[in-house]
Write an enzyme that holds these catalytic residues in place. Structure first.
Site, mmCIF file in Angstrom:
data_model
loop_
_atom_site.group_PDB
_atom_site.id
_atom_site.type_symbol
_atom_site.label_atom_id
_atom_site.label_comp_id
_atom_site.label_asym_id
_atom_site.label_seq_id
_atom_site.Cartn_x
_atom_site.Cartn_y
_atom_site.Cartn_z
ATOM 1 N N GLU A 137 0.892 -0.950 -0.068
ATOM 2 C CA GLU A 137 -0.044 -0.009 -0.069
ATOM 3 C C GLU A 137 0.959 1.394 0.073
ATOM 4 O O GLU A 137 1.932 1.253 0.321
ATOM 5 C CB GLU A 137 -0.910 0.102 1.309
ATOM 6 N N GLU A 367 9.454 -7.852 -3.542
ATOM 7 C CA GLU A 367 9.285 -9.272 -2.783
ATOM 8 C C GLU A 367 10.508 -9.119 -1.818
ATOM 9 O O GLU A 367 11.077 -10.147 -1.436
ATOM 10 C CB GLU A 367 9.882 -10.248 -3.979
HETATM 11 P P1 TGC Z 1 6.036 -11.914 11.390
HETATM 12 O O1 TGC Z 1 5.562 -11.935 12.788
HETATM 13 O O2 TGC Z 1 7.648 -12.298 11.200
HETATM 14 O O3 TGC Z 1 5.415 -13.104 10.684
HETATM 15 C C1 TGC Z 1 4.012 -12.988 10.689
HETATM 16 C C2 TGC Z 1 3.604 -14.623 10.364
HETATM 17 O O4 TGC Z 1 4.166 -15.156 9.145
HETATM 18 C C3 TGC Z 1 5.161 -15.941 9.322
HETATM 19 N N1 TGC Z 1 6.136 -15.803 8.393
HETATM 20 C C4 TGC Z 1 6.406 -16.402 7.013
HETATM 21 N N2 TGC Z 1 5.636 -17.471 6.552
HETATM 22 C C5 TGC Z 1 5.927 -17.845 5.408
HETATM 23 N N3 TGC Z 1 6.929 -17.305 4.644
HETATM 24 C C6 TGC Z 1 7.523 -16.198 5.058
HETATM 25 N N4 TGC Z 1 8.443 -15.768 4.138
HETATM 26 C C7 TGC Z 1 7.042 -15.708 6.283
HETATM 27 N N5 TGC Z 1 7.847 -14.573 7.221
HETATM 28 C C8 TGC Z 1 6.957 -14.895 8.171
HETATM 29 C C9 TGC Z 1 5.537 -16.165 10.523
HETATM 30 O O5 TGC Z 1 6.125 -17.265 10.901
HETATM 31 C C10 TGC Z 1 4.428 -15.595 11.385
HETATM 32 O O6 TGC Z 1 3.694 -16.823 11.492
HETATM 33 P P2 TGC Z 1 2.493 -17.006 12.734
HETATM 34 O O7 TGC Z 1 1.948 -18.281 12.392
HETATM 35 O O8 TGC Z 1 3.462 -16.655 13.963
HETATM 36 O O9 TGC Z 1 1.515 -15.891 12.707
HETATM 37 O O10 TGC Z 1 5.769 -10.500 10.699
HETATM 38 P P3 TGC Z 1 6.368 -9.220 10.626
HETATM 39 O O11 TGC Z 1 5.235 -8.236 10.580
HETATM 40 O O12 TGC Z 1 7.274 -9.059 11.593
HETATM 41 O O13 TGC Z 1 7.192 -9.123 9.053
HETATM 42 C C11 TGC Z 1 8.286 -9.557 8.901
HETATM 43 C C12 TGC Z 1 8.845 -9.200 7.602
HETATM 44 C C13 TGC Z 1 9.333 -7.787 7.831
HETATM 45 C C14 TGC Z 1 10.098 -9.848 7.278
HETATM 46 C C15 TGC Z 1 7.824 -9.251 6.433
HETATM 47 O O14 TGC Z 1 6.714 -8.311 6.653
HETATM 48 C C16 TGC Z 1 8.486 -9.079 5.068
HETATM 49 O O15 TGC Z 1 8.728 -9.862 4.271
HETATM 50 N N6 TGC Z 1 8.249 -7.763 4.559
HETATM 51 C C17 TGC Z 1 8.510 -7.481 3.278
HETATM 52 C C18 TGC Z 1 7.443 -7.230 2.312
HETATM 53 C C19 TGC Z 1 7.423 -7.664 1.010
HETATM 54 O O16 TGC Z 1 8.302 -8.718 0.578
HETATM 55 N N7 TGC Z 1 6.548 -7.344 0.201
HETATM 56 C C20 TGC Z 1 6.338 -7.942 -1.233
HETATM 57 C C21 TGC Z 1 5.192 -7.491 -1.807
HETATM 58 S S1 TGC Z 1 4.538 -8.590 -3.465
HETATM 59 C C22 TGC Z 1 5.677 -8.093 -4.438
HETATM 60 O O17 TGC Z 1 6.636 -7.440 -4.291
HETATM 61 C C23 TGC Z 1 5.453 -8.569 -5.788
HETATM 62 S S2 TGC Z 1 6.563 -8.290 -6.984
HETATM 63 C C24 TGC Z 1 6.116 -9.261 -8.180
HETATM 64 C C25 TGC Z 1 6.764 -9.200 -9.296
HETATM 65 O O18 TGC Z 1 6.562 -8.523 -10.175
HETATM 66 O O19 TGC Z 1 7.453 -10.474 -9.477
HETATM 67 P P1 FAD Z 2 9.774 1.161 1.899
HETATM 68 O O1 FAD Z 2 9.320 0.056 2.697
HETATM 69 O O2 FAD Z 2 9.358 2.419 2.071
HETATM 70 O O3 FAD Z 2 11.533 1.218 2.064
HETATM 71 C C1 FAD Z 2 12.230 2.487 1.421
HETATM 72 C C2 FAD Z 2 13.465 1.996 2.174
HETATM 73 O O4 FAD Z 2 13.800 1.843 3.331
HETATM 74 C C3 FAD Z 2 14.292 0.580 1.435
HETATM 75 O O5 FAD Z 2 15.398 0.634 1.049
HETATM 76 C C4 FAD Z 2 13.918 -0.270 2.781
HETATM 77 O O6 FAD Z 2 15.053 -1.557 2.376
HETATM 78 C C5 FAD Z 2 14.398 0.663 3.839
HETATM 79 N N1 FAD Z 2 13.745 0.188 5.072
HETATM 80 C C6 FAD Z 2 12.357 0.065 5.087
HETATM 81 N N2 FAD Z 2 12.285 -0.452 6.675
HETATM 82 C C7 FAD Z 2 13.542 -0.624 7.105
HETATM 83 C C8 FAD Z 2 14.120 -1.270 8.320
HETATM 84 N N3 FAD Z 2 13.404 -1.653 9.403
HETATM 85 N N4 FAD Z 2 15.341 -1.148 8.587
HETATM 86 C C9 FAD Z 2 16.245 -0.715 7.169
HETATM 87 N N5 FAD Z 2 15.695 -0.424 6.280
HETATM 88 C C10 FAD Z 2 14.487 -0.206 6.247
HETATM 89 N N6 FAD Z 2 3.725 -5.382 -4.230
HETATM 90 C C11 FAD Z 2 2.543 -5.928 -4.219
HETATM 91 O O7 FAD Z 2 2.050 -6.308 -3.166
HETATM 92 N N7 FAD Z 2 2.306 -6.712 -5.549
HETATM 93 C C12 FAD Z 2 2.953 -6.461 -6.642
HETATM 94 O O8 FAD Z 2 2.637 -6.901 -7.527
HETATM 95 C C13 FAD Z 2 4.156 -5.686 -6.689
HETATM 96 N N8 FAD Z 2 4.822 -5.227 -7.859
HETATM 97 C C14 FAD Z 2 5.872 -4.786 -7.751
HETATM 98 C C15 FAD Z 2 6.419 -4.185 -8.980
HETATM 99 C C16 FAD Z 2 7.589 -3.237 -9.228
HETATM 100 C C17 FAD Z 2 7.934 -2.835 -10.299
HETATM 101 C C18 FAD Z 2 7.835 -2.642 -7.956
HETATM 102 C C19 FAD Z 2 8.868 -1.227 -7.869
HETATM 103 C C20 FAD Z 2 7.380 -2.895 -6.645
HETATM 104 C C21 FAD Z 2 6.296 -3.907 -6.497
HETATM 105 N N9 FAD Z 2 5.633 -4.433 -5.412
HETATM 106 C C22 FAD Z 2 4.675 -5.051 -5.592
HETATM 107 C C23 FAD Z 2 5.938 -3.464 -4.111
HETATM 108 C C24 FAD Z 2 7.128 -3.767 -3.514
HETATM 109 O O9 FAD Z 2 6.962 -5.030 -2.921
HETATM 110 C C25 FAD Z 2 7.512 -2.924 -2.507
HETATM 111 O O10 FAD Z 2 8.162 -1.776 -3.142
HETATM 112 C C26 FAD Z 2 8.508 -3.470 -1.545
HETATM 113 O O11 FAD Z 2 8.146 -4.126 -0.428
HETATM 114 C C27 FAD Z 2 9.206 -1.904 -0.609
HETATM 115 O O12 FAD Z 2 8.213 -1.347 -0.222
HETATM 116 P P2 FAD Z 2 8.322 0.348 -0.211
HETATM 117 O O13 FAD Z 2 8.562 0.569 -1.817
HETATM 118 O O14 FAD Z 2 7.447 0.891 0.238
HETATM 119 O O15 FAD Z 2 9.857 0.636 0.335
#
Ligand code: TGC
Ligand code: FAD
Length: 388
Positions: A137, A367
């Site tokens: 978001e 991711e």
């Molecule tokens: P936390 O308390 O650590 O975990 C909550 C619950 O989730 C479980 N868990 C996982 N399960 C499966 N796979 C994982 N990677 C998991 N990580 C955590 C955990 O065990 C727990 O389970 P339960 O049963 O205890 O409830 O959660 P937190 O809120 O402290 O978050 C941890 C953190 C920062 C690592 C997580 O929020 C995170 O990975 N943040 C990054 C967000 C992210 O990657 N966003 C991606 C959006 S999608 C995208 O970017 C698509 S790009 C698509 C493309 O074009 O290819």
């Molecule tokens: P922020 O979370 O605001 O982070 C900004 C900077 O601060 C980063 O360098 C980060 O590492 C750093 N930072 C944040 N918190 C901390 C901390 N605690 N400690 C140290 N450093 C920190 N999302 C979806 O849900 N679905 C999709 O299909 C999808 N597709 C995408 C496609 C593209 C082309 C792009 C660019 C993004 C897409 N995303 C999607 C979103 C993507 O997953 C987010 O951009 C990503 O998770 C980072 O969030 P943000 O951009 O808000 O950066």
């Protein structure tokens, strides 16, 4: 010159015939159908939709899902090699397949009802329907727990309000897997194109992943029928579980980008003459090329091992974080060095390196950013959470 897959440590000996066949089939598709048109789409800022049907025929949507639902029923190494080849073409093409497979088909298969599986999976596998995944978001990126999109129980279903941002394929999608809070608990909803109050405008102005559609998702009092709630999961582990699947595919995918940059650099360095000899004959250039092949080889081994662990069913998300973190950074470094080796030519679209470098900037962020994966592994080895 035809592309050569780098294989410095005879990793092919670790692959089965089936795995090599998948790589060959997807690789041929990339050479014949993606590379000739991708620069045009990157320049124009459009996704090559005509590729979707062919990708579906090759089985790259739902590679590891059971054939009963239209998946290819193959192992995780096959999935990885398919992603590697697609990203050798372009990160946007791999992104399309990642989202469709790992972020849409996977949650419907894993958390969905039988009715939801039967309705969506065969169509998604055949490329007849397109999906997207809405987690991020405007004010909740790295910290998805901070999402404000919410659902309220009403008669026969739910009322959805909020907005998602940066959603790959959002504008194209027939179905969006949307994560929202219901009574404070994160739940997954299937939001369908055309539902009243749901819009998905495309985001413009990207310098990266130009051959990929990125969108906002906006929900204004969208009525979601009860049957569109994913019944099988509650809490953030739902979306995070999908991310583990997609991060695995990305770890392999970026090896493809790195290979494309290395291959182009090696050919260029051997043919570009300066100071009376090929630039490949200078020690400084050799150091760059050696760095590339060294890092690609390590990344290949990391992924192969990860694939084996994933096939055994014992994979931990933190292990996937290690591969995503290492391999994306390695590919981005290689793309940047490749640009240097190509000199001024490196900025032209006659060579793939600048496009890969620009794409990989996004891949390093989505991711889970590089920093998030550092903190995930840091927490794993120290036992101390350092996110907040
Ligand atoms: P936390 O308390 O650590 O975990 C909550 C619950 O989730 C479980 N868990 C996982 N399960 C499966 N796979 C994982 N990677 C998991 N990580 C955590 C955990 O065990 C727990 O389970 P339960 O049963 O205890 O409830 O959660 P937190 O809120 O402290 O978050 C941890 C953190 C920062 C690592 C997580 O929020 C995170 O990975 N943040 C990054 C967000 C992210 O990657 N966003 C991606 C959006 S999608 C995208 O970017 C698509 S790009 C698509 C493309 O074009 O290819
Ligand atoms: P922020 O979370 O605001 O982070 C900004 C900077 O601060 C980063 O360098 C980060 O590492 C750093 N930072 C944040 N918190 C901390 C901390 N605690 N400690 C140290 N450093 C920190 N999302 C979806 O849900 N679905 C999709 O299909 C999808 N597709 C995408 C496609 C593209 C082309 C792009 C660019 C993004 C897409 N995303 C999607 C979103 C993507 O997953 C987010 O951009 C990503 O998770 C980072 O969030 P943000 O951009 O808000 O950066």
């Amino acid at each position: 010159m035809a592309f050569q897959h780098p294989d410095y440590l005879n990793i092919d000996e670790l692959l089965t015939d089936e795995e090599k066949l998948v790589r060959q089939a997807v690789g041929d598709f990339v050479d014949n159908e993606v590379l000739p048109i991708i620069e045009h789409h990157a320049r124009q800022g459009s996704f090559p939709m005509h590729l979707v049907e062919k990708m579906a025929e090759m089985g790259v949507f739902g590679v590891t899902l059971p054939t009963e639902y239209g998946g290819a029923g193959l192992n995780n190494i096959c999935y990885g090699l398919a992603m590697q080849e697609l990203e050798r073409g372009d990160s946007g093409v791999r992104s399309f397949a990642s989202v469709q497979s790992s972020l849409v088909m996977y949650p419907i298969y894993t958390y969905g009802s039988e009715e939801q599986r039967r309705k969506w999976l065969p169509r998604l596998a055949a490329g007849k329907a397109i999906g997207c995944f809405g987690l991020t978001e405007p004010d909740a990126g790295s910290n998805p727990a901070g999402m404000v999109t919410n659902a309220k129980k009403i008669d026969g279903g739910f009322l959805l309000n909020g907005a998602k941002m940066w959603i790959t394929n959002g504008t194209l999608a027939d179905v969006a897997v949307v994560w929202a809070k219901l009574d404070g608990v994160v739940r997954g909803f299937l939001v369908e194109k055309g539902m009243k109050g749901f819009t998905a405008p495309e985001m413009k102005g990207k310098h990266s992943l130009r051959a990929s559609v990125t969108s906002e998702l906006v929900f204004q009092d969208v009525e979601i029928p009860e049957a569109n709630l994913l019944p099988g999961v509650e809490g953030l582990k739902g979306p995070l579980g999908c991310l583990t699947q997609a991060r695995y595919g990305i770890s392999w995918g970026v090896i493809g980008s790195a290979m494309a940059c290395y291959d182009s650099s090696l050919n260029y360095a051997k043919s570009r003459i300066q100071f009376g000899k090929p630039i490949a004959g200078f020690q400084l250039t050799q150091e760059k090329l050696v760095y590339m092949i060294n890092e690609i080889t390590k990344a290949q081994l990391l992924c192969w091992r990860l694939g084996k662990i994933k096939d055994s069913g014992n994979i931990r998300p933190q292990q996937v974080s290690m591969a995503k973190r290492n391999n994306v950074e390695m590919a981005l470094n290689i793309a940047r060095i490749a640009r240097e080796i190509h000199g001024a030519n490196g900025i032209l679209d006659e060579y793939p390196v600048m496009r890969h470098a620009a794409n990989l900037e996004s891949v390093k962020t989505y991711e889970g950013t590089h920093e998030m994966h550092t903190l995930i592994i840091g927490q794993d080895i120290t036992g101390i959470q350092a996110f907040s």
